[in-house]
Design a protein around this motif. Structure first.
Motif, short mmCIF file in Angstrom:
data_model
loop_
_atom_site.label_atom_id
_atom_site.label_comp_id
_atom_site.label_asym_id
_atom_site.label_seq_id
_atom_site.Cartn_x
_atom_site.Cartn_y
_atom_site.Cartn_z
N VAL A 55 0.87 -1.17 0.00
CA VAL A 55 0.00 0.00 0.00
C VAL A 55 0.91 1.22 0.00
O VAL A 55 1.78 1.35 0.87
CB VAL A 55 -0.93 0.03 1.24
N ASP A 56 0.76 2.09 -0.98
CA ASP A 56 1.52 3.34 -1.08
C ASP A 56 3.03 3.15 -0.98
O ASP A 56 3.73 3.96 -0.35
CB ASP A 56 1.04 4.34 -0.02
N HIS A 57 3.55 2.08 -1.55
CA HIS A 57 4.99 1.79 -1.55
C HIS A 57 5.56 1.64 -0.14
O HIS A 57 6.77 1.79 0.07
CB HIS A 57 5.78 2.87 -2.31
N ASP A 58 4.74 1.35 0.83
CA ASP A 58 5.15 1.24 2.23
C ASP A 58 5.39 -0.23 2.56
O ASP A 58 4.46 -1.03 2.64
CB ASP A 58 4.04 1.81 3.13
N ARG A 101 -15.80 2.48 -1.70
CA ARG A 101 -16.26 3.87 -1.76
C ARG A 101 -15.86 4.58 -3.05
O ARG A 101 -16.32 5.67 -3.33
CB ARG A 101 -15.66 4.66 -0.59
N GLY A 102 -14.94 3.98 -3.81
CA GLY A 102 -14.46 4.64 -5.02
C GLY A 102 -13.36 5.64 -4.74
O GLY A 102 -13.15 6.55 -5.52
N ASP A 103 -12.64 5.47 -3.63
CA ASP A 103 -11.65 6.46 -3.22
C ASP A 103 -10.20 6.09 -3.52
O ASP A 103 -9.29 6.83 -3.13
CB ASP A 103 -11.77 6.71 -1.71
N LEU A 104 -9.93 4.97 -4.17
CA LEU A 104 -8.54 4.61 -4.46
C LEU A 104 -7.97 5.49 -5.56
O LEU A 104 -8.68 5.90 -6.47
CB LEU A 104 -8.43 3.14 -4.87
N GLY A 105 -6.67 5.75 -5.47
CA GLY A 105 -6.02 6.59 -6.46
C GLY A 105 -5.49 5.83 -7.65
O GLY A 105 -5.34 6.38 -8.73
N VAL A 135 4.57 -3.85 -6.67
CA VAL A 135 3.40 -3.13 -7.16
C VAL A 135 2.68 -2.61 -5.92
O VAL A 135 2.74 -3.24 -4.87
CB VAL A 135 2.47 -4.01 -8.03
N SER A 136 2.06 -1.46 -6.04
CA SER A 136 1.40 -0.85 -4.88
C SER A 136 0.02 -0.34 -5.23
O SER A 136 -0.18 0.24 -6.30
CB SER A 136 2.21 0.35 -4.35
N VAL A 137 -0.90 -0.54 -4.31
CA VAL A 137 -2.18 0.15 -4.36
C VAL A 137 -1.90 1.55 -3.83
O VAL A 137 -1.30 1.72 -2.77
CB VAL A 137 -3.23 -0.55 -3.47
#
Length: 169
Positions: A55-58, A101-105, A135-137
């Motif tokens: 998630v977010d390259h973390d 919710r449709g909030d992913l970037g 790979v990241s969300v």
């Protein structure tokens, strides 16, 4: 390590599927333009190394990995496709809630260009062969057009999302 954001993403139950990168789409990266050629991920995927889904390259928010079989990656004519089994962790639950919710970037990928894996023509960079690291969300700020992200789940109220390819360095 360089990072690029792109994606098509679908949530199906506790699984995310889609594209982390697409071929042939130009992106403005600082003062140059970049495009990914078909085959850019082939050597990396054939190498069998462990690639993470984050998630977010973390690196503290691991969603899946190829070594355990919870992340599956392949390259087709469109780009780098993925399928990952989302864990029942806080990070996993957050990602699914944001998808609902449709909030992913979007989706992103971290890489290193392999020797002779990039070709420059003036201020245009063509990625021909890369070592894929992760790979990241990505939860915010998509910037690299050309790919889409969709969220679908078993629930009929989930709608399709459109997300884009972003560059992070």
């Amino acid at each position: 390590m360089e990072r690029r954001i792109a994606a098509e993403l679908r949530a199906v139950g506790r699984r995310l599927e889609g594209y982390a990168a697409t071929f042939g789409t130009e992106a403005r990266i600082g003062d140059f333009t970049e495009v990914i050629r078909p085959g850019a991920f082939r050597a990396s995927l054939a190498g069998g190394g462990d690639i993470l889904a984050l998630v977010d390259h973390d690196a503290t928010k691991v969603l899946a990995r190829t070594r355990s079989g919870t992340l599956r990656l392949s390259e087709d004519a469109r780009g780098l496709s993925f399928s990952l089994d989302v864990p029942d962790t806080q990070a996993g639950r957050d990602v699914l809630a944001l998808a609902d919710r449709g909030d992913l970037g979007g989706m992103s990928f971290g890489f290193r260009a392999l020797p002779d894996g990039q070709h420059w023509t003036g201020k245009r960079r063509e990625l021909r062969s890369v070592q894929l690291l992760e790979v990241s969300v990505v939860t915010a700020f998509p910037a690299y057009d050309g790919t889409s992200v969709q969220a679908r789940a078993a629930k009929p109220h989930l709608s399709a999302l459109l997300l884009f390819l972003e560059t992070c360095r």
